[in-house]
Design a protein around this motif. Structure first.
Motif, PDB file in Angstrom:
ATOM      1  N   PHE A   1      12.795  -5.090   4.928  1.00 13.91           N
ATOM      2  CA  PHE A   1      12.278  -3.808   5.410  1.00 13.91           C
ATOM      3  C   PHE A   1      13.102  -2.667   4.865  1.00 13.91           C
TER       4      PHE A   1
ATOM      5  N   SER B   1      15.390  -2.978   2.331  1.00 10.42           N
ATOM      6  CA  SER B   1      15.877  -3.185   0.977  1.00 10.42           C
ATOM      7  C   SER B   1      15.181  -2.214   0.024  1.00 10.42           C
ATOM      8  N   GLY B   2      15.942  -1.674  -0.894  1.00  6.21           N
ATOM      9  CA  GLY B   2      15.386  -0.766  -1.865  1.00  6.21           C
ATOM     10  C   GLY B   2      15.271   0.668  -1.397  1.00  6.21           C
TER      11      GLY B   2
ATOM     12  N   GLU C   1      16.347   8.530   1.325  1.00  3.91           N
ATOM     13  CA  GLU C   1      15.119   8.011   1.926  1.00  3.91           C
ATOM     14  C   GLU C   1      15.403   7.418   3.303  1.00  3.91           C
TER      15      GLU C   1
ATOM     16  N   GLU D   1       7.857  -7.791  11.001  1.00  5.59           N
ATOM     17  CA  GLU D   1       8.460  -7.253   9.783  1.00  5.59           C
ATOM     18  C   GLU D   1       7.483  -7.320   8.618  1.00  5.59           C
TER      19      GLU D   1
ATOM     20  N   ASN E   1       6.289  -4.198   6.402  1.00  7.48           N
ATOM     21  CA  ASN E   1       6.449  -4.237   4.946  1.00  7.48           C
ATOM     22  C   ASN E   1       5.123  -3.996   4.232  1.00  7.48           C
ATOM     23  N   LYS E   2       4.016  -4.549   4.758  1.00  5.89           N
ATOM     24  CA  LYS E   2       2.705  -4.314   4.138  1.00  5.89           C
ATOM     25  C   LYS E   2       2.304  -2.849   4.239  1.00  5.89           C
TER      26      LYS E   2
ATOM     27  N   ALA F   1       4.389  -0.316   4.475  1.00  8.97           N
ATOM     28  CA  ALA F   1       5.280   0.431   3.589  1.00  8.97           C
ATOM     29  C   ALA F   1       4.877   0.253   2.129  1.00  8.97           C
ATOM     30  N   ALA F   2       4.513  -0.972   1.741  1.00  9.69           N
ATOM     31  CA  ALA F   2       4.126  -1.239   0.353  1.00  9.69           C
ATOM     32  C   ALA F   2       2.826  -0.543  -0.015  1.00  9.69           C
ATOM     33  N   SER F   3       1.920  -0.416   0.941  1.00  7.85           N
ATOM     34  CA  SER F   3       0.638   0.217   0.641  1.00  7.85           C
ATOM     35  C   SER F   3       0.706   1.738   0.711  1.00  7.85           C
ATOM     36  N   GLY F   4       1.840   2.258   1.169  1.00  6.50           N
ATOM     37  CA  GLY F   4       1.975   3.700   1.291  1.00  6.50           C
ATOM     38  C   GLY F   4       1.263   4.257   2.509  1.00  6.50           C
TER      39      GLY F   4
ATOM     40  N   THR G   1       2.323   3.922   5.759  1.00  2.20           N
ATOM     41  CA  THR G   1       3.190   4.067   6.925  1.00  2.20           C
ATOM     42  C   THR G   1       3.094   5.461   7.525  1.00  2.20           C
TER      43      THR G   1
END
Length: 110
Positions: free
Chosen positions: A1, A3-4, A9, A70, A74-75, A77-80, A82
Motif C-alpha cells: 500500500f 510502497s513507491g 506524496e 489492502e 491497492n486496486k 490506488a492503481a486505477s487512480g 482513490t
C-alpha cells in the motif's frame, strides 16, 4: 500500500486522510447538535471519535488476518480512483448531514 510513495506524496496522502476524517466527524456531530441542542449533544459528540477508533482497530485487525482490504485499497490506488471515490463519499456524507441538520433545525422550538 505504501510502497513507491515518495515523502511529498506521503504527506499529501496524510493531509487528505486527516481532512476526510475531520469532515466525516463533523458530518456526524452537526446533526446531533441541531437535534439535541448543544448542552445535551456535548456529551454525545464524543461518539464519532469512539466509532472512528473502533473502526480503525477493526480494520487493522482485519488487515492482519488478510481479508483483502489492502488489495481493495491497492486496486483503487492503481486505477487512480482513490481520490474521486473519497470525494464522492465525503460529498454524500456532507449532503446527508446538511439535510438532517436543516430538518432538525426547522423542528426546533425557540
Amino acid at each position: 500500500f505504501s510502497s513507491g510513495i515518495g515523502a511529498g506524496e506521503g504527506y499529501l496522502a496524510s493531509v487528505l486522510v486527516l481532512s476526510a476524517v475531520f469532515i466525516l466527524v463533523q458530518a456526524i456531530q452537526l446533526p446531533l447538535f441541531f437535534k439535541l441542542g448543544y448542552a445535551k449533544a456535548k456529551i454525545l459528540s464524543v461518539v464519532p471519535f469512539a466509532v472512528l477508533m473502533l473502526s480503525f482497530i477493526v480494520l487493522m485487525t482485519m488487515r492482519n488476518i488478510g481479508t483483502g482490504l489492502e488489495a481493495v485499497i491497492n486496486k483503487l490506488a492503481a486505477s487512480g480512483m482513490t481520490i474521486p471515490v473519497l470525494i464522492v463519499v465525503l460529498a454524500v456524507a456532507v449532503l446527508i448531514s446538511y439535510r438532517l441538520s436543516v430538518t432538525f433545525y426547522d423542528k426546533r422550538e425557540f
